[in-house]
Design an enzyme around this catalytic site. Structure first.
Site, PDB file in Angstrom:
ATOM      1  N   ASP A 224       0.939  -1.318   0.207  1.00 14.04           N
ATOM      2  CA  ASP A 224       0.098  -0.025  -0.089  1.00 14.04           C
ATOM      3  C   ASP A 224       1.213   1.147  -0.277  1.00 14.04           C
ATOM      4  O   ASP A 224       2.311   1.211   0.317  1.00 14.04           O
ATOM      5  CB  ASP A 224      -1.093  -0.006   1.167  1.00 14.04           C
ATOM      6  N   ASP A 263      -1.911  -2.787  -5.127  1.00  9.07           N
ATOM      7  CA  ASP A 263      -2.311  -3.012  -3.720  1.00  9.07           C
ATOM      8  C   ASP A 263      -3.103  -2.149  -3.201  1.00  9.07           C
ATOM      9  O   ASP A 263      -3.542  -0.559  -3.840  1.00  9.07           O
ATOM     10  CB  ASP A 263      -1.776  -3.393  -2.438  1.00  9.07           C
ATOM     11  N   ASP A 267      -4.718   1.859   3.169  1.00  8.09           N
ATOM     12  CA  ASP A 267      -5.411   1.282   4.344  1.00  8.09           C
ATOM     13  C   ASP A 267      -5.146   1.526   6.281  1.00  8.09           C
ATOM     14  O   ASP A 267      -3.869   2.469   5.937  1.00  8.09           O
ATOM     15  CB  ASP A 267      -4.470  -0.358   4.411  1.00  8.09           C
ATOM     16  N   ARG A 322     -13.678   1.041  -3.733  1.00 10.90           N
ATOM     17  CA  ARG A 322     -12.800   1.495  -2.636  1.00 10.90           C
ATOM     18  C   ARG A 322     -12.626   3.240  -1.843  1.00 10.90           C
ATOM     19  O   ARG A 322     -11.885   2.944  -1.612  1.00 10.90           O
ATOM     20  CB  ARG A 322     -11.988   0.882  -1.881  1.00 10.90           C
TER      21      ARG A 322
END
Length: 444
Positions: A224, A263, A267, A322
């Site tokens: 990430d 990715d 997060d 997302r």
């Protein structure tokens, strides 16, 4: 012109598009509290998150490295200097100023490849027509193509991850500061600020082929851009998160599947708590922001009552999904502009035990994309969605979803009311305000 009164402020609302500049200037003045920290300082690197500015202001608040002494203020221009500054002084308050663009993979992917690794040999060994789709690669020995891939991936992992300690401010200097190819690990710490940086997503040089992932197999990548893992009081402000020079649109396909080398952009996982993301740009990405990484009960035990985050005055543009996808947390999403283009899947994901509040946001949807796609139900959890505009029109996002997708209905009422907000602007003003204020290069 007409006058719109919002939270005690008189805002000049332009009667036509020609009044856009006046509108932005008016809002920039009345919304100063939302646009800037309340603790002003000549040096932006010592600014702290203002009181009441999202979940990161809760409790002890977020000050980052504002208290750093002179010995713990660094100006860095290379990846080596950056990692050295992070490691110096332990958890003593520190400020790291980034000048120019730092490249964590300046020598290229070849620098991480294990002796003997060959991607062509990897493709030949694990092609579905020879390997099949029923057996994974986990048992492959170290000297196999998969074993050499694992060793190569481990070398990249060590090289591009940067552990950010507690009481740290990382800030770009000027308009062109950034970090590319790195994964910022905000892991098990408290009190971190990251501002004014263009953060180009790390490119996984060695994605793994998983034949058992789905009906056709899939490529899975790591890294990430930034991960908040079990950390508290984190403020991300005026950054630009982007795939930059390596968009998915230019990625090849192997075994009939996209060779995915990215990715997430951000997060927030594993019991992380009290996070504010303000005035950022999230663009050109697929799986953008994940809050809570698993439905499993073992993970849930550490996530319940945490994962509280605020997103305000951000631009979400050119994304697939997302923005964010939420599990468990009380997440406040207000005054953001979502721009949906070709390839769009959804914006807000409703996951296990999530308590999402989405208010006063603006959604700009390209032709052929309907408002029912904005919300996606992954699990049955209530949410609050009010005062949002879709292509300039007031829209009940929950009703739009339920009308088109009655088999997966959403329930209204998140069960809590956000109180940690600065100036809240009307949704009609958000696109122009965010356009002129969000992203890197605006401060410092």
């Amino acid at each position: 012109m007409s006058t719109f009164v919002w939270h005690g402020h008189a805002i000049l609302r332009a009667a036509s598009l020609t009044g856009c500049t006046a509108l932005v200037l008016a809002l920039a003045g009345t919304g100063a509290q939302a646009h800037s920290p309340s603790h002003h300082h000549r040096d932006p690197a010592r600014q702290t998150l203002g009181a009441g500015d999202g979940w990161a202001s809760h409790g002890t608040g977020t000050t980052g490295g504002a208290a750093a002494d002179r010995e713990h203020v660094y100006t860095v221009r290379t990846w080596a200097e950056f990692k050295k500054a992070l490691a110096d002084g332990g958890d003593a308050p520190k400020i790291i100023k980034v000048r120019g663009t730092i490249d964590a993979v300046a020598e290229g992917c070849e620098a991480f490849a294990a002796p003997g690794y060959d991607f062509g040999a990897y493709l030949e060994a694990y092609a579905p027509e020879t390997w099949g789709l029923e057996q994974d690669l986990s048992a492959e020995p170290d000297d196999s193509p998969e074993g050499l891939r694992r060793a190569s991936a481990a070398a990249q992992d060590t090289a591009i991850k940067a552990n950010v300690p507690s009481h740290t401010t990382i800030i770009g200097v000027g308009r062109n500061a950034g970090i590319k190819g790195a994964s910022l690990q905000i892991k098990g710490v408290d009190n971190v600020i990251i501002r004014n940086l263009t953060l180009e997503s790390p490119l996984d040089c060695f994605p793994q082929w998983d034949p058992t992932d789905g009906d056709k197999g899939n490529w899975n990548s790591e890294y990430d851009t930034a991960v908040v893992y079990g950390s508290t009081h984190v403020w991300l402000d005026h950054n630009t998160f982007t795939d930059g020079e390596h968009p998915d649109s230019e990625a090849p396909t192997h075994f009939g599947m996209l060779y995915q080398q990215h990715d997430g952009e951000l997060d927030i996982v594993r019991g992380a708590d009290h996070v504010t993301a303000s005035w950022n740009v999230f663009t050109e990405h697929d799986k953008t922001i994940l809050i809570g990484n698993s439905d499993s009960e073992s993970t849930a035990a550490g996530d319940r009552g945490k994962l509280r985050a605020t997103f305000h005055h951000n631009l979400f543009s050119g994304l697939v999904e997302r923005a964010p996808r939420v599990r468990f947390g009380q997440v406040d999403v207000y005054n953001n502009h979502f721009v949906a283009e070709a390839g769009y899947s959804y914006s807000l994901g409703i996951g296990k035990e999530s308590q999402l509040v989405a208010e006063h946001n603006a959604f700009t949807l390209a032709k052929g994309i309907g408002p029912a796609k904005i919300l996606k139900r992954w699990n049955d959890a209530p949410l609050t969605a009010r005062h949002n505009l879709v292509n300039g029109r007031p829209t009940d996002l929950i009703a739009a979803h339920n009308a088109e997708l009655p088999g997966t209905p959403l329930r209204s009422g998140a069960g809590w009311t956000p109180t940690l907000r600065t100036a809240v602007h009307p949704a009609w003003a958000v696109p122009a305000l965010v356009k002129h204020g969000a992203g890197a290069g605006r401060i410092g």
